[in-house]
Design a protein around this motif. Structure first.
Motif, short mmCIF file in Angstrom:
data_model
loop_
_atom_site.label_atom_id
_atom_site.label_comp_id
_atom_site.label_asym_id
_atom_site.label_seq_id
_atom_site.Cartn_x
_atom_site.Cartn_y
_atom_site.Cartn_z
N SER A 28 -1.11 1.35 -2.85
CA SER A 28 -0.79 1.76 -4.22
C SER A 28 0.65 1.41 -4.61
O SER A 28 0.94 1.16 -5.77
N GLY A 29 1.58 1.44 -3.63
CA GLY A 29 2.97 1.10 -3.96
C GLY A 29 3.87 2.32 -4.11
O GLY A 29 4.74 2.36 -4.98
N GLY A 37 -4.88 -3.19 -1.12
CA GLY A 37 -5.34 -1.79 -1.13
C GLY A 37 -4.21 -0.82 -0.86
O GLY A 37 -4.39 0.20 -0.20
N ARG A 94 1.58 3.80 5.41
CA ARG A 94 1.50 5.01 6.21
C ARG A 94 0.09 5.61 6.15
O ARG A 94 -0.43 6.09 7.16
N GLY A 132 -8.87 -6.26 -8.59
CA GLY A 132 -10.26 -6.43 -8.19
C GLY A 132 -10.53 -5.76 -6.86
O GLY A 132 -9.64 -5.16 -6.25
N ASP A 133 -11.78 -5.89 -6.41
CA ASP A 133 -12.24 -5.25 -5.19
C ASP A 133 -11.86 -6.11 -3.99
O ASP A 133 -12.28 -7.27 -3.89
N LEU A 134 -11.09 -5.53 -3.09
CA LEU A 134 -10.61 -6.31 -1.95
C LEU A 134 -11.76 -6.84 -1.10
O LEU A 134 -11.62 -7.87 -0.44
N PRO A 194 10.78 16.38 4.46
CA PRO A 194 9.43 16.34 5.06
C PRO A 194 9.43 16.33 6.59
O PRO A 194 8.56 16.94 7.20
N ILE A 200 -3.06 -6.99 -4.26
CA ILE A 200 -4.50 -7.01 -4.54
C ILE A 200 -4.94 -5.55 -4.56
O ILE A 200 -4.82 -4.84 -3.57
N GLN A 248 9.96 3.07 4.35
CA GLN A 248 11.21 3.81 4.53
C GLN A 248 11.35 4.30 5.96
O GLN A 248 12.43 4.29 6.53
N THR A 249 10.25 4.76 6.53
CA THR A 249 10.31 5.35 7.86
C THR A 249 9.52 4.52 8.85
O THR A 249 9.20 4.98 9.94
N ARG A 256 -4.75 2.32 2.50
CA ARG A 256 -5.90 3.21 2.56
C ARG A 256 -7.14 2.54 1.97
O ARG A 256 -8.27 2.79 2.39
N LYS A 287 -7.69 -2.62 -6.86
CA LYS A 287 -8.71 -2.52 -7.90
C LYS A 287 -8.24 -1.69 -9.10
O LYS A 287 -8.87 -1.70 -10.15
N ASP A 288 -7.12 -0.98 -8.91
CA ASP A 288 -6.61 -0.15 -10.00
C ASP A 288 -5.47 -0.89 -10.71
O ASP A 288 -4.39 -1.06 -10.16
C1 LIG Z 1 8.77 11.42 4.46
C2 LIG Z 1 7.77 10.37 4.07
C3 LIG Z 1 7.90 9.12 4.60
C4 LIG Z 1 6.99 8.12 4.27
N1 LIG Z 1 7.14 6.88 4.83
C5 LIG Z 1 6.27 5.91 4.49
C6 LIG Z 1 6.40 4.58 5.01
O1 LIG Z 1 7.31 4.29 5.81
N2 LIG Z 1 5.49 3.64 4.65
C7 LIG Z 1 4.46 3.91 3.78
O2 LIG Z 1 3.65 3.01 3.48
N3 LIG Z 1 4.32 5.15 3.28
C8 LIG Z 1 5.19 6.15 3.61
N4 LIG Z 1 5.00 7.40 3.10
C9 LIG Z 1 3.73 7.70 2.36
C10 LIG Z 1 3.71 7.27 0.91
O3 LIG Z 1 4.28 8.30 0.11
C11 LIG Z 1 2.25 7.03 0.45
O4 LIG Z 1 1.50 8.20 0.66
C12 LIG Z 1 1.56 5.88 1.17
O5 LIG Z 1 2.38 4.72 1.15
C13 LIG Z 1 0.24 5.58 0.50
O6 LIG Z 1 -0.47 4.59 1.21
P1 LIG Z 1 -1.55 3.67 0.45
O7 LIG Z 1 -0.88 2.95 -0.65
O8 LIG Z 1 -2.23 2.87 1.49
O9 LIG Z 1 -2.61 4.74 -0.04
P2 LIG Z 1 -2.98 5.20 -1.52
O10 LIG Z 1 -1.79 5.66 -2.25
O11 LIG Z 1 -4.12 6.14 -1.36
O12 LIG Z 1 -3.47 3.87 -2.20
C14 LIG Z 1 -4.63 3.18 -1.88
C15 LIG Z 1 -4.81 2.07 -2.91
O13 LIG Z 1 -5.93 1.28 -2.55
C16 LIG Z 1 -6.60 0.89 -3.74
N5 LIG Z 1 -8.00 0.58 -3.39
C17 LIG Z 1 -8.92 1.45 -2.90
N6 LIG Z 1 -10.07 0.79 -2.68
C18 LIG Z 1 -9.89 -0.50 -3.02
C19 LIG Z 1 -10.72 -1.67 -3.04
N7 LIG Z 1 -11.98 -1.63 -2.61
N8 LIG Z 1 -10.19 -2.83 -3.47
C20 LIG Z 1 -8.89 -2.90 -3.90
N9 LIG Z 1 -8.08 -1.82 -3.92
C21 LIG Z 1 -8.56 -0.65 -3.48
C22 LIG Z 1 -6.44 2.07 -4.66
O14 LIG Z 1 -6.57 1.65 -6.03
C23 LIG Z 1 -5.04 2.57 -4.33
O15 LIG Z 1 -4.07 1.98 -5.18
C24 LIG Z 1 5.92 8.40 3.39
C25 LIG Z 1 5.81 9.68 2.84
C26 LIG Z 1 6.73 10.66 3.16
C27 LIG Z 1 6.60 12.01 2.55
#
Ligand SMILES: Cc1cc2nc3c(=O)[nH]c(=O)nc-3n(C[C@H](O)[C@H](O)[C@H](O)COP(=O)(O)OP(=O)(O)OC[C@H]3O[C@@H](n4cnc5c(N)ncnc54)[C@H](O)[C@@H]3O)c2cc1C
Ligand SMILES: Nc1ncnc2c1ncn2[C@@H]1O[C@H](COP(=O)(O)O)[C@@H](O)[C@H]1O
Lengths: 250, 312
Positions: free
Chosen positions: B263-264, B261, B231, B299-301, A37, B281, B247-248, B205, B283-284
């Motif tokens: 996803s993991g 909020g 990220r 639940g809802d954050l 990436p 925490i 990781q980065t 996010r 909601k999914d």
């Molecule tokens: C080369 C590369 C390097 C990367 N390095 C990193 C890194 O260092 N760190 C990193 O974090 N990511 C990294 N990523 C990105 C990683 O793959 C994910 O895209 C990113 O971690 C997703 O972030 P997120 O969990 O916040 O978002 P999402 O995956 O969109 O998850 C958002 C979550 O919020 C929950 N949610 C939404 N609204 C609410 C609410 N009102 N109440 C409760 N829950 C709610 C949803 O159910 C969902 O589970 C990297 C990707 C690549 C390709």
């Protein structure tokens, strides 16, 4: 100004890897592979420099097995002009990759060379810095902004405390961080056109670089798996567990 | 032969990571013998050298105080280390953005293969390090006479601070015609450093906006926590890049990690899965973060966070 971009073929970032049963390495049989990436970001930056008229030509290079030509074709489809494949089936250490790339820099004399900051398989984060040392050039690592000026380039770097901007004498080496740009997708007509773009193949021996190995991978293991815990039903229950079971808050 | 540790510092303070890197050096010294020298390079770093001299296990602090080392640019620092390297069997620094910038450059100047982000010292030449976003751990043996190693600070317990090592001056001044410092935008925060905090609360996010990150403030205040992010939250512009865990981004291993909020994704887990206790925490209820969480709250954050703040 010519821009050189180094790209690596790695496991697709979405794939969860498995370690081989004999602990010799990770198992890559039938695993989906892709361009690293951070290298996609490097190609994108080079192509944008060309579109802005800053770069005159974009050359991409990879070191790896025959199959790595797929990633070179992808880079050509994204807008690179020509490609160089340094073919080997051996595991190549980062220092040797840097030595091979130095030969390419010597031949091509690019104004700017762009690499990814890190390959997501080895997670080394070394090659760009080593190439800069071997070529005696300045390095702008973990770039989130690249601004080419007359004879210099300003690079904004993502550092632990925030952002740092440095000015580097050209030619220079840059490694990309995630927020430098958002890579485009290759369009079908461009993928077709890319098949006709020039792709040269060389061997490490032709470049006069011996593949020495100073690092031996003795063993590869799966890290201790975390056991998923329990779901709590309420904030009250969560606080109770953290206080009385885990004892991490008081 | 001796071991050289490059001290990490910023804003006139020795970074907490350095005490962890000295601990790694100590393990090598225990296996291999040799003294531990700590190099403090920068401009006006006298006070930092004083702090560094307190670290247990350090035999000597070496200070290179000169304008050319200001802002710890890679080109002059690597040249300085290369000039000192022949006295050492190992050169270590933390796997911070400074360590990762400088050490590979040094290694190439000395024609040796470096190792990054080591997690353990198996012997004086064999180390464990994570590969594939920490989904595999490699044991690697180095045949180089000079071993250049960046160290994952969270994998080693810090040494104590009851020493008073002698401080001497390094006169080597290198020339840097390649690079110059233009400026920096550093995040100002009263909170503990992410890498060293006992509690970390991170937003993803799901937080929806930068403004909503304020919902984490009150909880962080009550728990003495650092605030991190995924990220996606950084890319969306909710918070600055230095808050990214993964990781980065930054690697953390606090007593308590609270993911809100998020996803993991494996890239996020790579930065926090060695935390002692993980709370999620989200909601999914299918979110992968729950597979590593000790305590999951579905639940809802926007409802949970204010309630949590109030009840803590
Ligand atoms: C080369 C590369 C390097 C990367 N390095 C990193 C890194 O260092 N760190 C990193 O974090 N990511 C990294 N990523 C990105 C990683 O793959 C994910 O895209 C990113 O971690 C997703 O972030 P997120 O969990 O916040 O978002 P999402 O995956 O969109 O998850 C958002 C979550 O919020 C929950 N949610 C939404 N609204 C609410 C609410 N009102 N109440 C409760 N829950 C709610 C949803 O159910 C969902 O589970 C990297 C990707 C690549 C390709
Ligand atoms: N085999 C290779 N071929 C071409 N470029 C490479 C290769 N290995 C590493 N690189 C470049 O170096 C960057 C950093 O890789 P690494 O130092 O291995 O983490 C990658 O993003 C590529 O730009």
């Amino acid at each position: 100004m010519k821009v050189l971009v180094a790209v690596k073929r790695v496991i697709d970032y979405n794939v969860k890897i498995r370690v081989k049963a004999d602990n010799s390495d990770v198992d890559l049989t039938n695993v989906k592979m892709a361009m690293n990436p951070f290298c996609e970001i490097a190609v994108e930056e080079a192509v944008r420099l060309k579109e802005k008229g800053v770069a005159s030509e974009v050359v991409v290079v990879t070191i790896g097995p025959k199959a790595a030509q797929e990633q070179l074709r992808t880079a050509l489809a994204l807008g690179a002009d020509r490609a160089l494949h340094i073919e080997t089936d051996e595991r190549v250490e980062a220092l040797t990759v840097a030595k091979l790339l130095k030969r390419v820099v010597d031949d091509e004399q690019p104004g700017l060379t762009i690499l990814g900051k890190q390959a997501i398989d080895s997670d080394n984060n070394q090659t760009g810095q080593m190439l800069a040392a071997l070529t005696g050039l300045a390095q702008g690592t973990f770039a989130s902004k690249v601004d080419v000026k007359d004879g210099t380039v300003d690079v904004t770097r993502e550092i632990d405390g925030g952002l740092q901007t440095v000015s580097l004498k050209l030619p220079a080496i840059v490694t990309t961080d995630l927020r430098l740009n958002e890579p485009r997708y290759a369009k079908l007509p461009d993928i077709m056109k890319a098949k006709k773009k020039p792709l040269d193949v060389k061997t490490p021996a032709e470049l006069g670089v011996e593949l020495v190995a100073k690092l031996t991978q003795l063993k590869v293991e799966t890290p201790a798996e975390r056991q998923g815990g329990i779901k709590v039903a309420s904030v009250d229950e969560l606080i109770d567990k953290l206080k009385n079971d885990a004892k991490v808050i008081s | 032969m001796s071991i050289l540790v490059l001290a990490d510092h910023h804003d006139g303070q020795l970074a907490g990571a350095t005490a962890h890197v000295v601990a790694a050096a100590q393990q090598i010294a225990d296996a291999d013998g040799g003294d531990i020298d700590l190099l403090v390079a920068g401009e006006n770093v006298g006070a930092i050298a004083e702090q560094a001299a307190k670290l247990d296990g350090v035999s000597r602090v070496r200070v290179a105080d000169n304008g050319v080392y200001a802002h710890q640019l890679a080109e002059p620092l690597a040249d300085l280390l290369a000039a000192l390297a022949d006295d050492y069997s190992h050169i270590l620094a933390s796997a911070s953005t400074t360590g990762k910038n400088v050490l590979p450059r040094l290694a190439a100047l000395k024609d040796v293969s470096p190792l990054s982000d080591i997690l353990s010292v198996e012997s004086a030449d064999t180390f464990k390090r994570p590969i594939y976003a920490g989904n595999a751990i490699a044991t690697v043996q180095s045949a180089e006479t000079l071993k250049v190693l960046s160290v994952r600070a969270t994998a080693f317990d810090a040494v104590g601070e009851s020493n008073s090592a002698p401080i001497d001056t390094v006169d080597t001044v290198v020339d840097n015609r390649l690079s110059s410092f233009v400026g920096e935008e550093l995040a100002q925060s009263e909170r503990p450093e992410l890498g060293g905090a006992r509690v970390v609360i991170s937003g993803g996010r799901g937080m929806g906006s930068g403004d909503n990150f304020k919902l984490l403030d009150g909880i962080a205040d009550k728990l003495g926590a650092a605030i991190g992010a995924s990220r996606a939250a950084v890319d969306a512009g909710f918070v600055p890049n230095d808050m990214q865990v993964g990781q980065t981004g930054k690697i953390v291993a606090p007593e308590l990690y609270i993911a809100v909020g998020i996803s993991g994704a494996i890239q996020h887990l790579a930065g926090m899965k060695d935390s002692k206790v993980i709370v999620a925490i989200n909601k999914d209820e299918e979110a992968p973060i729950f597979q590593v969480a000790d305590y999951g709250l579905v639940g809802d954050l926007f409802q949970i966070l204010p309630e949590l703040e109030q009840k803590l």
